[in-house]
Scaffold this motif. Structure first.
Motif, mmCIF file in Angstrom:
data_model
loop_
_atom_site.group_PDB
_atom_site.id
_atom_site.type_symbol
_atom_site.label_atom_id
_atom_site.label_comp_id
_atom_site.label_asym_id
_atom_site.label_seq_id
_atom_site.Cartn_x
_atom_site.Cartn_y
_atom_site.Cartn_z
ATOM 1 N N PRO A 47 -49.714 -43.230 -43.899
ATOM 2 C CA PRO A 47 -48.956 -44.430 -44.253
ATOM 3 C C PRO A 47 -49.506 -45.102 -45.510
ATOM 4 C CG PRO A 47 -49.448 -44.375 -41.909
ATOM 5 C CD PRO A 47 -50.234 -43.255 -42.519
ATOM 6 N N ASP A 48 -48.609 -45.533 -46.372
ATOM 7 C CA ASP A 48 -48.980 -46.234 -47.600
ATOM 8 C C ASP A 48 -47.926 -47.313 -47.836
ATOM 9 O OD1 ASP A 48 -49.619 -47.125 -50.129
ATOM 10 O OD2 ASP A 48 -50.030 -45.127 -50.935
ATOM 11 N N PRO A 49 -48.122 -48.498 -47.250
ATOM 12 C CA PRO A 49 -47.108 -49.555 -47.355
ATOM 13 C C PRO A 49 -46.789 -49.950 -48.797
ATOM 14 C CG PRO A 49 -48.740 -50.098 -45.676
ATOM 15 C CD PRO A 49 -49.265 -48.908 -46.405
ATOM 16 N N VAL A 50 -47.793 -49.894 -49.673
ATOM 17 C CA VAL A 50 -47.551 -50.267 -51.073
ATOM 18 C C VAL A 50 -46.601 -49.277 -51.733
ATOM 19 C CG1 VAL A 50 -48.618 -50.572 -53.337
ATOM 20 C CG2 VAL A 50 -49.758 -51.452 -51.292
ATOM 21 N N ALA A 51 -46.870 -47.985 -51.558
ATOM 22 C CA ALA A 51 -45.981 -46.965 -52.116
ATOM 23 C C ALA A 51 -44.589 -47.071 -51.501
ATOM 24 C CB ALA A 51 -46.565 -45.577 -51.885
ATOM 25 N N ASP A 52 -44.509 -47.366 -50.208
ATOM 26 C CA ASP A 52 -43.214 -47.537 -49.560
ATOM 27 C C ASP A 52 -42.456 -48.715 -50.168
ATOM 28 O OD1 ASP A 52 -43.751 -45.405 -47.938
ATOM 29 O OD2 ASP A 52 -44.204 -46.587 -46.159
ATOM 30 N N GLY A 53 -43.193 -49.786 -50.492
ATOM 31 C CA GLY A 53 -42.555 -50.935 -51.130
ATOM 32 C C GLY A 53 -41.945 -50.571 -52.471
ATOM 33 N N PHE A 54 -42.651 -49.753 -53.231
ATOM 34 C CA PHE A 54 -42.105 -49.297 -54.509
ATOM 35 C C PHE A 54 -40.889 -48.398 -54.295
ATOM 36 C CE2 PHE A 54 -46.072 -50.816 -56.271
ATOM 37 C CZ PHE A 54 -45.712 -51.220 -57.551
ATOM 38 N N ALA A 55 -40.902 -47.618 -53.228
ATOM 39 C CA ALA A 55 -39.744 -46.766 -52.927
ATOM 40 C C ALA A 55 -38.514 -47.627 -52.647
ATOM 41 C CB ALA A 55 -40.054 -45.865 -51.739
ATOM 42 N N TRP A 56 -38.687 -48.670 -51.865
ATOM 43 C CA TRP A 56 -37.571 -49.582 -51.601
ATOM 44 C C TRP A 56 -37.084 -50.229 -52.891
ATOM 45 C CZ3 TRP A 56 -34.686 -49.786 -47.438
ATOM 46 C CH2 TRP A 56 -35.214 -49.350 -46.212
ATOM 47 N N LEU A 57 -38.019 -50.569 -53.773
ATOM 48 C CA LEU A 57 -37.644 -51.186 -55.038
ATOM 49 C C LEU A 57 -36.823 -50.231 -55.898
ATOM 50 C CD1 LEU A 57 -37.760 -53.569 -56.948
ATOM 51 C CD2 LEU A 57 -40.035 -52.832 -57.684
ATOM 52 N N ILE A 58 -37.130 -48.938 -55.848
ATOM 53 C CA ILE A 58 -36.336 -47.953 -56.574
ATOM 54 C C ILE A 58 -34.889 -47.963 -56.062
ATOM 55 C CG2 ILE A 58 -35.976 -45.475 -56.953
ATOM 56 C CD1 ILE A 58 -39.015 -45.164 -56.997
ATOM 57 N N GLY A 59 -34.730 -48.068 -54.746
ATOM 58 C CA GLY A 59 -33.385 -48.172 -54.185
ATOM 59 C C GLY A 59 -32.655 -49.409 -54.678
ATOM 60 N N VAL A 60 -33.369 -50.529 -54.773
ATOM 61 C CA VAL A 60 -32.774 -51.772 -55.273
ATOM 62 C C VAL A 60 -32.367 -51.607 -56.736
ATOM 63 C CG1 VAL A 60 -33.241 -54.203 -55.801
ATOM 64 C CG2 VAL A 60 -34.006 -53.229 -53.629
ATOM 65 N N ILE A 61 -33.196 -50.901 -57.511
ATOM 66 C CA ILE A 61 -32.857 -50.631 -58.921
ATOM 67 C C ILE A 61 -31.528 -49.889 -59.015
ATOM 68 C CG2 ILE A 61 -33.506 -49.229 -60.929
ATOM 69 C CD1 ILE A 61 -36.438 -49.959 -60.321
ATOM 70 N N GLY A 62 -31.357 -48.878 -58.169
ATOM 71 C CA GLY A 62 -30.111 -48.123 -58.186
ATOM 72 C C GLY A 62 -28.911 -48.977 -57.822
ATOM 73 N N LEU A 63 -29.056 -49.808 -56.793
ATOM 74 C CA LEU A 63 -27.951 -50.662 -56.375
ATOM 75 C C LEU A 63 -27.630 -51.707 -57.432
ATOM 76 C CD1 LEU A 63 -28.873 -51.209 -52.611
ATOM 77 C CD2 LEU A 63 -27.171 -49.648 -53.567
ATOM 78 N N GLY A 64 -28.682 -52.301 -58.022
ATOM 79 C CA GLY A 64 -28.464 -53.308 -59.057
ATOM 80 C C GLY A 64 -27.777 -52.729 -60.277
ATOM 81 N N SER A 65 -28.193 -51.537 -60.661
ATOM 82 C CA SER A 65 -27.569 -50.885 -61.818
ATOM 83 C C SER A 65 -26.119 -50.514 -61.517
ATOM 84 C CB SER A 65 -28.377 -49.638 -62.205
ATOM 85 O OG SER A 65 -27.829 -49.008 -63.335
ATOM 86 N N ALA A 66 -25.851 -50.083 -60.295
ATOM 87 C CA ALA A 66 -24.478 -49.749 -59.916
ATOM 88 C C ALA A 66 -23.584 -50.985 -59.985
ATOM 89 C CB ALA A 66 -24.453 -49.155 -58.512
ATOM 90 N N VAL A 67 -24.116 -52.127 -59.544
ATOM 91 C CA VAL A 67 -23.356 -53.383 -59.637
ATOM 92 C C VAL A 67 -23.027 -53.692 -61.093
ATOM 93 C CG1 VAL A 67 -23.530 -55.888 -59.351
ATOM 94 C CG2 VAL A 67 -24.230 -54.371 -57.491
ATOM 95 N N PHE A 68 -24.016 -53.521 -61.966
ATOM 96 C CA PHE A 68 -23.811 -53.821 -63.378
ATOM 97 C C PHE A 68 -22.775 -52.899 -64.006
ATOM 98 C CE2 PHE A 68 -25.523 -53.275 -67.868
ATOM 99 C CZ PHE A 68 -24.846 -54.380 -68.360
ATOM 100 N N HIS A 69 -22.832 -51.612 -63.683
ATOM 101 C CA HIS A 69 -21.919 -50.661 -64.325
ATOM 102 C C HIS A 69 -20.531 -50.624 -63.691
ATOM 103 C CE1 HIS A 69 -24.672 -48.968 -67.250
ATOM 104 N NE2 HIS A 69 -25.612 -48.938 -66.325
ATOM 105 N N THR A 70 -20.333 -51.382 -62.628
ATOM 106 C CA THR A 70 -18.984 -51.522 -62.077
ATOM 107 C C THR A 70 -18.370 -52.868 -62.486
ATOM 108 O OG1 THR A 70 -20.000 -52.283 -59.995
ATOM 109 C CG2 THR A 70 -19.283 -49.981 -60.111
ATOM 110 N N LEU A 71 -19.120 -53.960 -62.302
ATOM 111 C CA LEU A 71 -18.592 -55.277 -62.666
ATOM 112 C C LEU A 71 -18.659 -55.518 -64.172
ATOM 113 C CD1 LEU A 71 -20.092 -57.482 -59.811
ATOM 114 C CD2 LEU A 71 -17.836 -56.425 -59.933
ATOM 115 N N ALA A 72 -19.770 -55.103 -64.798
ATOM 116 C CA ALA A 72 -19.938 -55.233 -66.254
ATOM 117 C C ALA A 72 -19.704 -56.655 -66.755
ATOM 118 C CB ALA A 72 -19.041 -54.242 -66.984
ATOM 119 N N VAL A 73 -20.367 -57.623 -66.106
ATOM 120 C CA VAL A 73 -20.323 -59.009 -66.567
ATOM 121 C C VAL A 73 -21.761 -59.501 -66.748
ATOM 122 C CG1 VAL A 73 -18.086 -59.553 -65.532
ATOM 123 C CG2 VAL A 73 -20.169 -59.818 -64.178
#
Length: 221
Positions: A47-73
């Motif tokens: 177990p490595d909670p810090v690395a897991d936290g970064f993994a979750w953040l990568i998922g957030v990056i993908g979702l945030g970028s998807a929001v930007f490239h669909t709404l584009a505002v």
């Protein structure tokens, strides 16, 4: 003023007009970040909670970028930029701790210094060149400090005999390739209607995956 947050943006080659599906390749390619996050969260090591936290953040990056490239505002751009900025600075702190053995206080001081230097990097280049570097590089110059940090920490770690330093240098080389794809998006638009920004997403997802894997291998500071 509030209406400015809803002003449409056309920053990328693929977008030819308004609409949620005006950038299909740029939007769908963000699934690579979510896939990278899922692969990193699979339990195969200690177990490595810090690395897991970064993994979750990568998922957030993908979702945030998807929001930007669909709404584009304007406001959606924050959903894209903030998670990426958080990852860059948090990982720099982690790299100083795990790859170079800095104390928490020294790593914090180094991260603050890095953030200050990164903030002045593009304006300094623009003053020296007499033209806005951000526009010239299609905005990619903002990521140059992150690339330099990767090579710097990697070289220092390698110098201390840690094999993870070589991994960081290799990941840094891949990051330069992904930055090239981001930079050429507008320039290649006349011959590539889809542009190359989607390739930046795919390659950058590999970069972030590799970074978290390297940090996990290095283990806690």
């Amino acid at each position: 003023m509030a209406s400015e947050w809803w002003e449409p943006l056309r920053d990328y080659c693929e977008r030819s007009g308004p609409g949620l599906l005006a950038e299909p390749s740029n939007a769908v390619s963000n699934a690579a970040f979510v896939i990278a996050a899922i692969l990193l969260l699979r339990r195969g090591r200690a177990p490595d909670p810090v690395a897991d936290g970064f993994a979750w953040l990568i998922g957030v990056i993908g979702l945030g970028s998807a929001v930007f490239h669909t709404l584009a505002v304007q406001w959606a751009m924050l959903a894209d930029v903030i998670p990426i900025t958080l990852f860059i600075h948090a990982y720099f702190f982690l790299a100083l701790r795990r790859f170079l053995g800095f104390s928490a206080l020294a790593a914090l001081a180094g991260t603050l210094a890095f953030a200050a230097a990164a903030a002045f990097f593009e304006p300094a280049l623009s003053r020296l060149a007499g033209q806005p570097f951000g526009a010239l590089s299609n905005g990619s110059v903002a990521y140059a400090p992150a690339a330099l940090a990767l090579f710097g920490v990697g070289a220092a770690s390698w110098r201390f005999g840690k094999r993870d330093g070589a991994a960081l240098i290799g990941i840094g080389a891949l990051f330069l390739v992904s930055l090239t794809a981001r930079t050429l998006d507008a320039a290649l638009c006349p011959i590539l209607p889809l542009g190359t920004h989607w390739l930046w997403h795919l390659l950058n997802a590999c970069v972030l995956y590799g970074l978290v894997r390297a940090a996990r291998r290095a283990g806690p500071a």
